[in-house]
Motif scaffolding. Sequence first.
Motif: not given
Length: 75
Positions: A24, A27, A30-31
């Motif tokens: 997290e 990232g 999220e990707e």
Amino acid sequence: MPEVDIKKGEPIDRALKRLKGKMESEGIIEEMRRLRSFETPAQRTKRKARAAAKRNRGNRFRFTLREDKPKEERS
């Protein structure tokens, strides 16, 4: 790719939690969510606008709370 060293006797749940936290923070999660399905240009624009608004939320009060005092005239 983030790595997590599992110590002897450490529960797998704790190691997975550390791995998830690292992913997290970089990232990656999220990707993955973003790339899971096709994103139209309109959706991309909305996502970027929401992210910009979220970044600037704290800045809007910084300038409105300042009281404008008239400058003293120079002699």
